[in-house]
Design an enzyme around this catalytic site. Structure first.
Site, PDB file in Angstrom:
ATOM      1  N   GLU A   1       0.841  -1.194   0.000  1.00  0.00           N
ATOM      2  CA  GLU A   1       0.000   0.000   0.000  1.00  0.00           C
ATOM      3  C   GLU A   1       0.880   1.250   0.000  1.00  0.00           C
ATOM      4  O   GLU A   1       1.954   1.249   0.621  1.00  0.00           O
ATOM      5  CB  GLU A   1      -0.929  -0.011   1.216  1.00  0.00           C
ATOM      6  CG  GLU A   1      -1.948  -1.127   1.187  1.00  0.00           C
ATOM      7  CD  GLU A   1      -2.959  -1.051   2.334  1.00  0.00           C
ATOM      8  OE1 GLU A   1      -2.859  -0.115   3.158  1.00  0.00           O
ATOM      9  OE2 GLU A   1      -3.841  -1.921   2.402  1.00  0.00           O
TER      10      GLU A   1
ATOM     11  N   HIS B   1      -8.261   1.241   1.627  1.00  0.00           N
ATOM     12  CA  HIS B   1      -8.089   1.087   3.076  1.00  0.00           C
ATOM     13  C   HIS B   1      -9.028   2.029   3.841  1.00  0.00           C
ATOM     14  O   HIS B   1      -8.597   2.856   4.648  1.00  0.00           O
ATOM     15  CB  HIS B   1      -6.637   1.333   3.480  1.00  0.00           C
ATOM     16  CG  HIS B   1      -6.239   0.589   4.725  1.00  0.00           C
ATOM     17  ND1 HIS B   1      -5.005   0.026   4.903  1.00  0.00           N
ATOM     18  CD2 HIS B   1      -6.926   0.305   5.866  1.00  0.00           C
ATOM     19  CE1 HIS B   1      -4.928  -0.560   6.084  1.00  0.00           C
ATOM     20  NE2 HIS B   1      -6.095  -0.402   6.688  1.00  0.00           N
TER      21      HIS B   1
END
Length: 528
Positions: free
Chosen positions: A260, A278
């Site tokens: 990420e 997220h």
């Protein structure tokens, strides 16, 4: 004044809490690793989210750091092992975003079932593909939960309300708790084989990494739909892609990814994949809750000693902290006494038994035991404290046991620490007097009433006339001033103990003279 660094973006309300509690706070976000290392030594506490990486290199220079507070659940951006060895408490906020994350998982499950993102994009493009988007109902379907803790149990509750059958795989889920939630506890293979939908709600650890591996995905029911709002790395993204392309997996909704920010992934090209950045904790309520919670927890720890939601230290509530504090000090001093005696003999500790009697039996023993181990290991292990002591004991093969008995004898409360090294076991016992002042009451089975002092001299000898006079004169001739003098003996003419507090350190040369006195079996200087 204690000082805290906020290195990731937190709600202004968190800053206000620190200031209201009298904690000096600096907000410096977006620091590079080198910048963080350059300043971290000046702080007692560190408040973070997911951006700051608290590595071993950072912890090695965090000489004053006592606590790290993560506003959120996951602490994979913190080297917890290094923090523990440095004696730094690591806290998270496991409840602040539990509802938000659970609701996101349910939302993604609905979106998968009814193909909502694709249907929305198609309709906005001017199409009316009513027959293209044939969904499935959630009612009467089987939901497989991998992890049934704080978030998983909320998902289970919502799913039961949707009339789904819920199978839960969680090694820590008890049968009683499963019944309470209305779920069926099952093994992982059973969940994989029977679930129409699977949601993951476990932390990322060595044990859970790739829990949905290629082999595990192959065991799932054909047409299964998978949701992950927990952590990237819990499923094999390459294997998931292959299963989606083959049709074995009907769809997947991912809020987290192994790398990420996830800006490029083969999964993004698939129509049957929903991806969100997220967002599990991304609600106004959750952001506010975790920020307030982490500020309160760090402040409470630094100001009162209470410990909440720590990953590497026993919890101590704000109500418990004042009551436990004098007992923790007693345990630390008893441990230090026993540790110094052991070091003076052979220094190899094999087993520790810590017994709590009377009022002490009803207390929270975990922090007391941690304090005792910190005192015990301090003389032989540099930098040990309550956080690191239990780990150090385990890593050095020291067996630690506890015992408790509510009976009340000569004292309302007693703590006894027995240390086994070689063939010997030495026990020291203490209590609290007056306003919580620690006091020794027994050493190796011999009653000796004595307060702890910064400098003490411990002597074991045979109980014979003349010893006290010779001992006192030796100290007087050496210029060592006696503050207090305490005696005890097993029986007339047998082993005796002399415990002296002095106004300063007893020089090594004087200690050697004491050891050379007739009748002396052991003489050791003690510092507290």
């Amino acid at each position: 004044m204690v000082k805290v660094l906020i290195s990731d973006k937190l709600s202004p309300a968190a800053i206000a809490i620190f200031k209201e509690r009298g904690v000096e706070v600096d907000v410096k976000t977006g620091l590079t690793p080198a910048e963080l290392r350059a300043i971290i030594g000046g702080y007692d506490g560190l408040a973070i989210r997911s951006a700051t990486k608290v590595t071993k290199e950072v912890l090695d220079v965090a000489t004053n750091l006592k606590v790290i507070g993560r506003a959120g659940i996951g602490v994979d951006n913190v080297d917890v092992k290094s923090a523990t060895s440095r004696g730094v408490v690591v806290m998270n906020t496991p409840f602040g975003n539990a509802i938000t994350t659970a609701e996101h998982a349910i939302a993604l499950m609905f979106a998968l079932a009814r193909q909502l993102p694709e249907a929305s994009a198609s309709t906005k493009a001017g199409k009316w593909e009513k027959n293209r988007f044939m969904g499935v109902e959630l009612t009467a379907k089987t939901l497989g939960l991998i992890g049934c803790g704080n978030i998983g149990s909320i998902v289970a509750d919502r799913a039961v309300g949707l009339k789904m059958k819920v199978l839960a795989y969680d090694p820590y889920l008890t049968e009683a708790r499963a019944v309470q939630l209305g779920v069926e506890k099952a093994e992982l293979d059973t969940v994989l084989a029977k679930a129409d939908f699977i949601t993951i709600h476990t932390p990322l650890t060595d044990a859970t990494r790739n829990i949905l591996s290629r082999e595990a995905i192959a065991k799932t029911k054909k047409g299964v739909r998978i949701v992950n709002c927990a952590r990237g790395g819990l499923l094999d993204e390459v294997a998931l892609y292959d299963a989606l392309v083959s049709g074995h997996v009907a769809g997947a909704a991912l809020d987290v990814f192994e790398v990420e920010p996830a800006t490029d992934s083969p999964l993004f090209a698939l129509e049957n994949v929903i991806a969100t950045p997220h967002l599990g904790a991304a609600t106004t309520e959750a952001q506010e809750n975790v920020a307030l919670q982490v500020a309160e927890q760090i402040s409470d720890f630094l100001l009162t000693g209470s410990v909440s939601n720590a990953l590497n230290m026993p919890s101590v509530s704000a109500e418990e902290a004042p009551r436990l504090r004098p007992y923790m000090e007693l345990c630390r001093l008893l441990g230090a006494f026993a540790g110094q005696l052991t070091q003076a003999k052979d220094g190899v500790i094999k087993r520790v038994l810590i017994e709590y009697e009377g009022a002490a039996a009803a207390l929270n023993h975990r922090p007391l035991t941690a304090a005792a181990l910190a005192g015990l290991l301090g003389p032989v292990m540099e930098g040990v404290n309550m956080v690191s002591a239990p780990v150090f004991a385990r890593d050095h093969g020291i067996e630690v046991a506890e015992g408790s008995n509510e009976r009340v004898g000569d004292y309302q409360s007693l703590v006894r620490i027995s240390v086994t090294s070689g063939a010997d076991t030495r026990a020291v016992t203490g209590t609290l007097i007056g306003n919580g002042k620690p006091r020794l009451v027994e050493i190796k089975g011999i009653k000796v009433e004595a307060d702890f002092a910064p400098h003490m001299l411990y002597v074991t000898n045979k109980d014979k006339p003349g010893f006290i006079g010779r001992f006192g004169m030796l100290l007087a001739d050496a210029g060592v001033n006696i503050a207090t003098f305490h005696l005890g003996r097993a029986a007339e003419g047998e082993d005796a103990i002399c415990l002296v507090s002095t106004d300063g350190t007893t020089p090594d040369a004087v200690l050697a003279q004491v050891r050379a006195l007739p009748l002396v079996m052991q003489a050791t200087t003690l510092t507290f």
